[in-house]
Design a protein around this motif. Structure first.
Motif, PDB file in Angstrom:
ATOM      1  N   ASP A  94      11.802   2.680   4.945  1.00 58.83           N
ATOM      2  CA  ASP A  94      11.485   1.269   5.188  1.00 58.83           C
ATOM      3  C   ASP A  94      12.681   0.639   5.906  1.00 58.83           C
ATOM      4  OD1 ASP A  94       9.042  -0.501   3.684  1.00 58.83           O
ATOM      5  OD2 ASP A  94      10.667  -1.681   4.598  1.00 58.83           O
TER       6      ASP A  94
ATOM      7  N   GLY B  61      -2.737  -7.967   0.693  1.00 57.35           N
ATOM      8  CA  GLY B  61      -1.353  -7.531   0.889  1.00 57.35           C
ATOM      9  C   GLY B  61      -0.521  -8.696   1.389  1.00 57.35           C
TER      10      GLY B  61
ATOM     11  N   ASN C  19       2.540  -1.654  15.137  1.00 56.78           N
ATOM     12  CA  ASN C  19       1.423  -0.852  14.638  1.00 56.78           C
ATOM     13  C   ASN C  19       1.216   0.418  15.454  1.00 56.78           C
ATOM     14  OD1 ASN C  19      -0.023  -2.357  12.311  1.00 56.78           O
ATOM     15  ND2 ASN C  19       0.528  -3.959  13.772  1.00 56.78           N
TER      16      ASN C  19
ATOM     17  N   LEU D 167       0.835  -1.210   0.000  1.00 56.79           N
ATOM     18  CA  LEU D 167       0.000   0.000   0.000  1.00 56.79           C
ATOM     19  C   LEU D 167       0.871   1.262   0.000  1.00 56.79           C
ATOM     20  CD1 LEU D 167      -2.815  -1.146   2.488  1.00 56.79           C
ATOM     21  CD2 LEU D 167      -2.864  -1.139   0.008  1.00 56.79           C
ATOM     22  N   GLY D 168       1.943   1.250   0.790  1.00 55.41           N
ATOM     23  CA  GLY D 168       2.858   2.409   0.828  1.00 55.41           C
ATOM     24  C   GLY D 168       3.453   2.690  -0.550  1.00 55.41           C
TER      25      GLY D 168
ATOM     26  N   GLY E  15     -10.607  -1.274   4.254  1.00 58.89           N
ATOM     27  CA  GLY E  15     -11.277  -2.566   4.339  1.00 58.89           C
ATOM     28  C   GLY E  15     -10.259  -3.626   3.966  1.00 58.89           C
ATOM     29  N   PHE E  16     -10.657  -4.578   3.167  1.00 62.84           N
ATOM     30  CA  PHE E  16      -9.763  -5.706   2.872  1.00 62.84           C
ATOM     31  C   PHE E  16      -9.111  -5.548   1.503  1.00 62.84           C
ATOM     32  CE2 PHE E  16     -12.291  -6.879   6.374  1.00 62.84           C
ATOM     33  CZ  PHE E  16     -11.533  -7.760   7.119  1.00 62.84           C
ATOM     34  N   PHE E  17      -7.804  -5.420   1.543  1.00 61.86           N
ATOM     35  CA  PHE E  17      -6.969  -5.350   0.350  1.00 61.86           C
ATOM     36  C   PHE E  17      -6.044  -6.556   0.444  1.00 61.86           C
ATOM     37  CE2 PHE E  17      -7.656  -0.857  -0.992  1.00 61.86           C
ATOM     38  CZ  PHE E  17      -8.485  -0.472   0.049  1.00 61.86           C
TER      39      PHE E  17
ATOM     40  N   ALA F  21       3.784   2.115   7.674  1.00 54.72           N
ATOM     41  CA  ALA F  21       4.428   0.883   8.179  1.00 54.72           C
ATOM     42  C   ALA F  21       3.521   0.245   9.225  1.00 54.72           C
ATOM     43  CB  ALA F  21       5.794   1.200   8.769  1.00 54.72           C
TER      44      ALA F  21
ATOM     45  N   ILE G  74      -2.866   4.828   9.540  1.00 51.65           N
ATOM     46  CA  ILE G  74      -3.663   3.733   8.965  1.00 51.65           C
ATOM     47  C   ILE G  74      -4.278   2.896  10.083  1.00 51.65           C
ATOM     48  CG2 ILE G  74      -3.697   1.702   7.461  1.00 51.65           C
ATOM     49  CD1 ILE G  74      -3.105   4.157   5.839  1.00 51.65           C
TER      50      ILE G  74
ATOM     51  N   VAL H 125      10.734   2.510  12.291  1.00 52.75           N
ATOM     52  CA  VAL H 125       9.715   3.330  12.962  1.00 52.75           C
ATOM     53  C   VAL H 125       9.668   3.092  14.473  1.00 52.75           C
ATOM     54  CG1 VAL H 125       8.231   3.629  10.937  1.00 52.75           C
ATOM     55  CG2 VAL H 125       7.884   1.633  12.424  1.00 52.75           C
ATOM     56  N   LEU H 126      10.386   2.068  14.942  1.00 52.51           N
ATOM     57  CA  LEU H 126      10.397   1.801  16.386  1.00 52.51           C
ATOM     58  C   LEU H 126      11.660   2.331  17.057  1.00 52.51           C
ATOM     59  CD1 LEU H 126       8.935  -1.817  16.293  1.00 52.51           C
ATOM     60  CD2 LEU H 126       7.774   0.320  16.857  1.00 52.51           C
TER      61      LEU H 126
ATOM     62  N   GLY I 255      15.064   3.359   7.657  1.00 56.20           N
ATOM     63  CA  GLY I 255      14.687   3.867   8.984  1.00 56.20           C
ATOM     64  C   GLY I 255      13.782   2.862   9.654  1.00 56.20           C
TER      65      GLY I 255
ATOM     66  N   GLN J 154       0.656  -9.102   4.256  1.00 59.64           N
ATOM     67  CA  GLN J 154       0.300  -9.463   5.630  1.00 59.64           C
ATOM     68  C   GLN J 154      -0.886 -10.432   5.713  1.00 59.64           C
ATOM     69  OE1 GLN J 154      -1.310  -6.298   7.970  1.00 59.64           O
ATOM     70  NE2 GLN J 154      -2.874  -5.771   6.511  1.00 59.64           N
TER      71      GLN J 154
ATOM     72  N   LYS K 263      -4.666  -1.256  16.180  1.00 56.17           N
ATOM     73  CA  LYS K 263      -5.344  -0.391  15.207  1.00 56.17           C
ATOM     74  C   LYS K 263      -6.419   0.447  15.899  1.00 56.17           C
ATOM     75  CE  LYS K 263      -3.180  -1.393  11.353  1.00 56.17           C
ATOM     76  NZ  LYS K 263      -2.301  -0.413  10.703  1.00 56.17           N
TER      77      LYS K 263
HETATM   78  P1  NAD Z   1       3.242  -4.518   3.672  1.00 55.15           P
HETATM   79  O1  NAD Z   1       3.710  -5.598   4.576  1.00 55.15           O
HETATM   80  O2  NAD Z   1       3.208  -4.767   2.212  1.00 55.15           O
HETATM   81  O3  NAD Z   1       4.115  -3.198   3.936  1.00 55.15           O
HETATM   82  C1  NAD Z   1       4.550  -2.791   5.202  1.00 55.15           C
HETATM   83  C2  NAD Z   1       5.955  -2.217   5.043  1.00 55.15           C
HETATM   84  O4  NAD Z   1       6.391  -1.744   6.332  1.00 55.15           O
HETATM   85  C3  NAD Z   1       6.990  -3.256   4.586  1.00 55.15           C
HETATM   86  O5  NAD Z   1       7.680  -2.787   3.441  1.00 55.15           O
HETATM   87  C4  NAD Z   1       7.926  -3.420   5.781  1.00 55.15           C
HETATM   88  O6  NAD Z   1       9.283  -3.672   5.428  1.00 55.15           O
HETATM   89  C5  NAD Z   1       7.775  -2.072   6.465  1.00 55.15           C
HETATM   90  N1  NAD Z   1       8.140  -2.145   7.881  1.00 55.15           N
HETATM   91  C6  NAD Z   1       7.877  -3.156   8.742  1.00 55.15           C
HETATM   92  N2  NAD Z   1       8.407  -2.885   9.942  1.00 55.15           N
HETATM   93  C7  NAD Z   1       9.012  -1.674   9.840  1.00 55.15           C
HETATM   94  C8  NAD Z   1       9.745  -0.867  10.743  1.00 55.15           C
HETATM   95  N3  NAD Z   1       9.966  -1.262  12.012  1.00 55.15           N
HETATM   96  N4  NAD Z   1      10.223   0.316  10.305  1.00 55.15           N
HETATM   97  C9  NAD Z   1      10.037   0.715   9.014  1.00 55.15           C
HETATM   98  N5  NAD Z   1       9.354  -0.014   8.116  1.00 55.15           N
HETATM   99  C10 NAD Z   1       8.848  -1.197   8.520  1.00 55.15           C
HETATM  100  O7  NAD Z   1       1.778  -4.090   4.228  1.00 55.15           O
HETATM  101  P2  NAD Z   1       0.565  -3.359   3.469  1.00 55.15           P
HETATM  102  O8  NAD Z   1      -0.432  -4.381   3.098  1.00 55.15           O
HETATM  103  O9  NAD Z   1       1.104  -2.429   2.453  1.00 55.15           O
HETATM  104  O10 NAD Z   1      -0.057  -2.527   4.683  1.00 55.15           O
HETATM  105  C11 NAD Z   1       0.321  -1.213   4.973  1.00 55.15           C
HETATM  106  C12 NAD Z   1      -0.524  -0.695   6.110  1.00 55.15           C
HETATM  107  O11 NAD Z   1      -1.910  -0.839   5.808  1.00 55.15           O
HETATM  108  C13 NAD Z   1      -0.294  -1.442   7.428  1.00 55.15           C
HETATM  109  O12 NAD Z   1      -0.393  -0.532   8.494  1.00 55.15           O
HETATM  110  C14 NAD Z   1      -1.442  -2.411   7.458  1.00 55.15           C
HETATM  111  O13 NAD Z   1      -1.744  -2.808   8.759  1.00 55.15           O
HETATM  112  C15 NAD Z   1      -2.530  -1.559   6.858  1.00 55.15           C
HETATM  113  N6  NAD Z   1      -3.678  -2.294   6.360  1.00 55.15           N
HETATM  114  C16 NAD Z   1      -3.562  -3.189   5.349  1.00 55.15           C
HETATM  115  C17 NAD Z   1      -4.708  -3.856   4.917  1.00 55.15           C
HETATM  116  C18 NAD Z   1      -4.662  -4.854   3.816  1.00 55.15           C
HETATM  117  O14 NAD Z   1      -5.719  -5.452   3.566  1.00 55.15           O
HETATM  118  N7  NAD Z   1      -3.511  -5.058   3.151  1.00 55.15           N
HETATM  119  C19 NAD Z   1      -5.928  -3.612   5.521  1.00 55.15           C
HETATM  120  C20 NAD Z   1      -5.994  -2.692   6.545  1.00 55.15           C
HETATM  121  C21 NAD Z   1      -4.866  -2.036   6.944  1.00 55.15           C
END
Ligand code: NAD
Length: 271
Positions: free
Chosen positions: A40, A203, A124, A21-22, A199-201, A94, A150, A67-68, A65, A205, A169
């Motif tokens: 990332d 990904g 999160n 998504l990012g 909603g549901f994408f 992230a 998010i 995020v924690l 970087g 995860q 969340k």
């Molecule tokens: P993704 O796993 O594809 O991307 C997450 C990215 O965060 C990864 O590139 C990972 O390397 C990076 N990351 C992880 N830990 C990190 C850290 N400590 N510091 C920096 N970067 C870090 O996930 P996504 O599907 O793109 O989801 C992005 C966001 O959207 C998340 O917050 C997820 O919870 C949220 N979300 C996703 C969905 C879905 O259906 N895919 C639904 C609701 C919410």
């Protein structure tokens, strides 16, 4: 693009920009003329992303970087200020769930692995709070900026098997309202804080719990679609417009909202 929706020239920090998504949001931001700082923890993903963004003529830099890790984020902020002198937008993308933090169908709550609960809640929730502190400090000095977090459908009502993710969340939704209030009380309409609740994408995860190895829908994803009036999953590009809108002048009086982008999932009782 109508000026009121423009983010051209804005410096936008995107955490988790190496992810699904990012990455999509980062591409839409450079296409809209924003300067993107992709952050990332995965170097390889970051390299792929920056090549993709610069290949289409975008202004983008990638910085490793965590995020924690506040110290790592402070270094990132200094690097951005040295290059572009300001930070207009922070997208806290992230996050995500982890297989180890998802209860198996036959697993009891009391069997949950505490170490995985801690990892997921921290990634999160703290992974949104810490960048907001570091990059939000720059915005406070500028007295302007926009932060997007998010959240998730898991923050509205219980989604089985994902306790840590859901709690974190829900915390992000509340933190969005809290920080929006704090910033508006201190800086008026200068700094706005909002969130999306996707909603549901499909990904990285959640692919394994939604799609079988043969490509068919799992029992769980059939339940998701039954409660999604539009009867489909989101396409990864379908968050882009909502993020841009919330960061643009068109949203100048909007702060503290959590906007569902969910095909109607949160509106529907299921009956
Ligand atoms: P993704 O796993 O594809 O991307 C997450 C990215 O965060 C990864 O590139 C990972 O390397 C990076 N990351 C992880 N830990 C990190 C850290 N400590 N510091 C920096 N970067 C870090 O996930 P996504 O599907 O793109 O989801 C992005 C966001 O959207 C998340 O917050 C997820 O919870 C949220 N979300 C996703 C969905 C879905 O259906 N895919 C639904 C609701 C919410």
């Amino acid at each position: 693009m109508n000026e009121i929706f423009s983010i051209a020239g804005k410096v936008a920090v995107i955490t988790g920009a190496g992810g699904v998504l990012g990455g999509s949001i980062a591409k839409s931001f450079v296409e809209a003329g924003a300067k993107v700082v992709a952050i990332d923890i995965r170097q390889e993903q970051l390299d792929v992303r920056i090549k993709e963004l610069t290949d289409i003529g975008g202004e983008a830099i990638g910085i490793i970087g965590n995020v924690l890790d506040i110290e790592s984020l402070e270094k990132v902020a200094q690097e951005i200020l040295a290059k572009w002198g300001r930070i207009d937008i922070l997208l806290n993308i992230a996050g995500g769930n982890m297989p180890g933090a998802t209860l198996a169908p036959d697993q009891a709550f009391h069997d949950m692995k505490i170490s995985d609960w801690e990892k997921v809640t921290s990634l999160n929730l703290n992974g949104t709070v810490y960048p907001s502190m570091v990059f939000g400090k720059v915005m406070s000095e500028q007295k302007s900026g926009s932060i997007i977090n998010i959240s998730s459908m898991a923050a509205y009502s219980a989604i089985t098997r994902v306790p840590g993710y859901s709690v974190a969340k829900t915390g992000i939704s509340n933190f969005t309202q809290w920080l929006a209030t704090e910033m508006a009380l201190k800086y008026g309409d200068g700094i706005r804080v909002n969130a999306l609740a996707p909603g549901f994408f499909i990904g990285d995860q959640n692919r394994a719990v939604l799609i079988n190895p043969d490509g068919s829908l799992t029992e769980r994803s059939q339940k998701v679609l039954a409660k999604t009036p539009m009867n489909r999953f989101g396409d990864i590009t379908e968050l882009n417009g909502a993020v841009q809108f919330l960061c643009s002048p068109a949203a100048s009086f909007i702060t503290g909202v959590v906007l569902p982008v969910d095909g109607g999932f949160s509106a529907f009782s299921g009956v």
